[in-house]
Scaffold this motif. Structure first.
Motif, PDB file in Angstrom:
ATOM      1  N   TYR A 192      -5.360 -21.773  -6.376  1.00 28.35           N
ATOM      2  CA  TYR A 192      -6.626 -21.075  -6.151  1.00 28.35           C
ATOM      3  C   TYR A 192      -6.445 -19.941  -5.141  1.00 28.35           C
ATOM      4  CZ  TYR A 192     -11.319 -20.149  -4.435  1.00 28.35           C
ATOM      5  OH  TYR A 192     -12.473 -19.522  -4.044  1.00 28.35           O
ATOM      6  N   LEU A 193      -5.797 -20.245  -4.026  1.00 31.05           N
ATOM      7  CA  LEU A 193      -5.595 -19.236  -2.986  1.00 31.05           C
ATOM      8  C   LEU A 193      -4.703 -18.098  -3.462  1.00 31.05           C
ATOM      9  CD1 LEU A 193      -5.202 -21.657   0.032  1.00 31.05           C
ATOM     10  CD2 LEU A 193      -7.110 -20.087  -0.366  1.00 31.05           C
ATOM     11  N   ASN A 194      -3.696 -18.417  -4.270  1.00 27.36           N
ATOM     12  CA  ASN A 194      -2.829 -17.370  -4.826  1.00 27.36           C
ATOM     13  C   ASN A 194      -3.619 -16.423  -5.725  1.00 27.36           C
ATOM     14  OD1 ASN A 194      -0.325 -17.821  -3.615  1.00 27.36           O
ATOM     15  ND2 ASN A 194       0.248 -19.371  -5.121  1.00 27.36           N
ATOM     16  N   LYS A 195      -4.527 -16.966  -6.519  1.00 27.69           N
ATOM     17  CA  LYS A 195      -5.359 -16.122  -7.383  1.00 27.69           C
ATOM     18  C   LYS A 195      -6.215 -15.161  -6.568  1.00 27.69           C
ATOM     19  CE  LYS A 195      -5.617 -19.308 -11.240  1.00 27.69           C
ATOM     20  NZ  LYS A 195      -6.445 -20.248 -11.997  1.00 27.69           N
ATOM     21  N   LYS A 196      -6.584 -15.589  -5.372  1.00 21.59           N
ATOM     22  CA  LYS A 196      -7.397 -14.755  -4.477  1.00 21.59           C
ATOM     23  C   LYS A 196      -6.534 -13.846  -3.594  1.00 21.59           C
ATOM     24  CE  LYS A 196     -11.469 -16.653  -5.352  1.00 21.59           C
ATOM     25  NZ  LYS A 196     -12.615 -15.917  -5.828  1.00 21.59           N
ATOM     26  N   GLY A 197      -5.200 -13.991  -3.697  1.00 17.88           N
ATOM     27  CA  GLY A 197      -4.295 -13.182  -2.885  1.00 17.88           C
ATOM     28  C   GLY A 197      -4.306 -13.551  -1.413  1.00 17.88           C
ATOM     29  N   LEU A 198      -4.537 -14.825  -1.113  1.00 15.19           N
ATOM     30  CA  LEU A 198      -4.698 -15.254   0.275  1.00 15.19           C
ATOM     31  C   LEU A 198      -3.485 -15.962   0.872  1.00 15.19           C
ATOM     32  CD1 LEU A 198      -8.381 -16.537   0.024  1.00 15.19           C
ATOM     33  CD2 LEU A 198      -7.566 -14.389   1.034  1.00 15.19           C
ATOM     34  N   VAL A 199      -2.406 -16.082   0.101  1.00 22.57           N
ATOM     35  CA  VAL A 199      -1.214 -16.760   0.621  1.00 22.57           C
ATOM     36  C   VAL A 199      -0.002 -15.858   0.427  1.00 22.57           C
ATOM     37  CG1 VAL A 199       0.297 -18.768   0.417  1.00 22.57           C
ATOM     38  CG2 VAL A 199      -2.159 -19.053   0.156  1.00 22.57           C
ATOM     39  N   ASP A 200       0.554 -15.419   1.563  1.00 25.51           N
ATOM     40  CA  ASP A 200       1.734 -14.565   1.525  1.00 25.51           C
ATOM     41  C   ASP A 200       2.950 -15.214   2.170  1.00 25.51           C
ATOM     42  OD1 ASP A 200       0.461 -12.333   0.269  1.00 25.51           O
ATOM     43  OD2 ASP A 200      -0.471 -11.844   2.195  1.00 25.51           O
ATOM     44  N   SER A 201       2.753 -16.385   2.775  1.00 28.24           N
ATOM     45  CA  SER A 201       3.855 -17.016   3.502  1.00 28.24           C
ATOM     46  C   SER A 201       3.634 -18.523   3.571  1.00 28.24           C
ATOM     47  CB  SER A 201       3.926 -16.460   4.928  1.00 28.24           C
ATOM     48  OG  SER A 201       2.761 -16.842   5.653  1.00 28.24           O
TER      49      SER A 201
ATOM     50  N   GLU B 270       3.416 -20.108   6.302  1.00 28.22           N
ATOM     51  CA  GLU B 270       2.406 -20.287   7.345  1.00 28.22           C
ATOM     52  C   GLU B 270       0.996 -20.162   6.772  1.00 28.22           C
ATOM     53  OE1 GLU B 270       6.163 -19.179   9.414  1.00 28.22           O
ATOM     54  OE2 GLU B 270       5.116 -18.338   7.691  1.00 28.22           O
ATOM     55  N   ASP B 271       0.810 -19.205   5.860  1.00 30.95           N
ATOM     56  CA  ASP B 271      -0.491 -19.064   5.196  1.00 30.95           C
ATOM     57  C   ASP B 271      -0.831 -20.321   4.402  1.00 30.95           C
ATOM     58  OD1 ASP B 271      -0.813 -16.474   6.152  1.00 30.95           O
ATOM     59  OD2 ASP B 271      -0.255 -15.524   4.251  1.00 30.95           O
ATOM     60  N   PHE B 272       0.158 -20.845   3.686  1.00 30.63           N
ATOM     61  CA  PHE B 272      -0.056 -22.071   2.915  1.00 30.63           C
ATOM     62  C   PHE B 272      -0.516 -23.202   3.832  1.00 30.63           C
ATOM     63  CE2 PHE B 272       1.887 -26.185   1.862  1.00 30.63           C
ATOM     64  CZ  PHE B 272       1.090 -26.531   0.785  1.00 30.63           C
ATOM     65  N   ILE B 273       0.192 -23.382   4.937  1.00 32.41           N
ATOM     66  CA  ILE B 273      -0.164 -24.460   5.860  1.00 32.41           C
ATOM     67  C   ILE B 273      -1.573 -24.238   6.411  1.00 32.41           C
ATOM     68  CG2 ILE B 273       0.378 -25.542   8.076  1.00 32.41           C
ATOM     69  CD1 ILE B 273       3.381 -24.945   7.396  1.00 32.41           C
ATOM     70  N   ALA B 274      -1.848 -23.039   6.883  1.00 25.53           N
ATOM     71  CA  ALA B 274      -3.138 -22.754   7.516  1.00 25.53           C
ATOM     72  C   ALA B 274      -4.307 -22.827   6.544  1.00 25.53           C
ATOM     73  CB  ALA B 274      -3.102 -21.378   8.176  1.00 25.53           C
ATOM     74  N   ARG B 275      -4.114 -22.329   5.328  1.00 25.94           N
ATOM     75  CA  ARG B 275      -5.246 -22.195   4.411  1.00 25.94           C
ATOM     76  C   ARG B 275      -5.383 -23.327   3.404  1.00 25.94           C
ATOM     77  NH1 ARG B 275      -3.969 -16.048   4.308  1.00 25.94           N
ATOM     78  NH2 ARG B 275      -5.341 -15.368   5.979  1.00 25.94           N
ATOM     79  N   ALA B 276      -4.286 -24.034   3.131  1.00 20.36           N
ATOM     80  CA  ALA B 276      -4.357 -25.086   2.109  1.00 20.36           C
ATOM     81  C   ALA B 276      -4.090 -26.478   2.650  1.00 20.36           C
ATOM     82  CB  ALA B 276      -3.371 -24.785   0.979  1.00 20.36           C
ATOM     83  N   ALA B 277      -3.244 -26.595   3.661  1.00 21.06           N
ATOM     84  CA  ALA B 277      -2.740 -27.914   4.046  1.00 21.06           C
ATOM     85  C   ALA B 277      -3.199 -28.400   5.415  1.00 21.06           C
ATOM     86  CB  ALA B 277      -1.214 -27.897   3.994  1.00 21.06           C
ATOM     87  N   THR B 278      -4.193 -27.751   5.992  1.00 19.58           N
ATOM     88  CA  THR B 278      -4.640 -28.113   7.335  1.00 19.58           C
ATOM     89  C   THR B 278      -5.897 -28.969   7.337  1.00 19.58           C
ATOM     90  OG1 THR B 278      -3.637 -26.174   8.334  1.00 19.58           O
ATOM     91  CG2 THR B 278      -5.461 -27.156   9.530  1.00 19.58           C
ATOM     92  N   GLU B 279      -6.851 -28.594   6.489  1.00 16.95           N
ATOM     93  CA  GLU B 279      -8.130 -29.307   6.506  1.00 16.95           C
ATOM     94  C   GLU B 279      -8.809 -29.230   5.149  1.00 16.95           C
ATOM     95  OE1 GLU B 279     -10.265 -27.199   9.542  1.00 16.95           O
ATOM     96  OE2 GLU B 279     -10.990 -25.696   8.135  1.00 16.95           O
ATOM     97  N   SER B 280      -9.774 -30.103   4.984  1.00 19.16           N
ATOM     98  CA  SER B 280     -10.571 -30.116   3.764  1.00 19.16           C
ATOM     99  C   SER B 280     -11.473 -28.890   3.728  1.00 19.16           C
ATOM    100  CB  SER B 280     -11.424 -31.383   3.715  1.00 19.16           C
ATOM    101  OG  SER B 280     -12.378 -31.296   2.680  1.00 19.16           O
ATOM    102  N   SER B 281     -11.440 -28.178   2.625  1.00 19.97           N
ATOM    103  CA  SER B 281     -12.327 -27.023   2.493  1.00 19.97           C
ATOM    104  C   SER B 281     -13.768 -27.471   2.250  1.00 19.97           C
ATOM    105  CB  SER B 281     -11.848 -26.106   1.363  1.00 19.97           C
ATOM    106  OG  SER B 281     -11.722 -26.829   0.168  1.00 19.97           O
ATOM    107  N   MET B 282     -13.949 -28.727   1.874  1.00 14.80           N
ATOM    108  CA  MET B 282     -15.295 -29.259   1.636  1.00 14.80           C
ATOM    109  C   MET B 282     -15.944 -29.757   2.933  1.00 14.80           C
ATOM    110  SD  MET B 282     -15.659 -28.842  -1.610  1.00 14.80           S
ATOM    111  CE  MET B 282     -16.869 -29.941  -2.271  1.00 14.80           C
ATOM    112  N   SER B 283     -15.211 -30.555   3.701  1.00 13.15           N
ATOM    113  CA  SER B 283     -15.804 -31.186   4.887  1.00 13.15           C
ATOM    114  C   SER B 283     -15.368 -30.547   6.202  1.00 13.15           C
ATOM    115  CB  SER B 283     -15.425 -32.666   4.925  1.00 13.15           C
ATOM    116  OG  SER B 283     -14.041 -32.805   5.211  1.00 13.15           O
TER     117      SER B 283
END
Length: 89
Positions: free
Chosen positions: A34-43, A45-58
């Motif tokens: 999903y984040l790749n489709k939005k162009g939001l992951v370039d590294s 570190e981006d993956f960890i910060a935007r996908a693997a840190t917390e629930s986007s729902m809660s």
């Protein structure tokens, strides 16, 4: 990073529920796609910060339990990334 997650044997805690490593990997892959489709992951570190840190729902932080020790998933993944970068030629 996703291969590391899947092969870790750790339990992942997301919104208070525990999931095996392979299910965590699948969940993180969906978030990454999903984040790749939005162009939001370039590294990594981006993956960890935007996908693997917390629930986007809660907004609750993701955690991992490895060998009986619980820690934040972001810290666990950052440590693995640092290890990978220091062991590569």
């Amino acid at each position: 990073m996703l291969t590391f997650v899947a092969s870790s044997g750790c339990l992942f805690i997301r919104n208070g529920s525990e999931y095996p490593a392979t299910e965590a990997r699948d969940h993180l892959q969906k978030k990454l796609d999903y984040l790749n489709k939005k162009g939001l992951v370039d590294s990594s570190e981006d993956f960890i910060a935007r996908a693997a840190t917390e629930s986007s729902m809660s907004g609750k932080p993701y955690k991992v339990r490895c060998n009986g020790q619980e820690q934040l998933s972001a810290e666990w993944l950052k440590a693995e990334l640092a290890r990978l970068r220091t062991t590569r030629p």
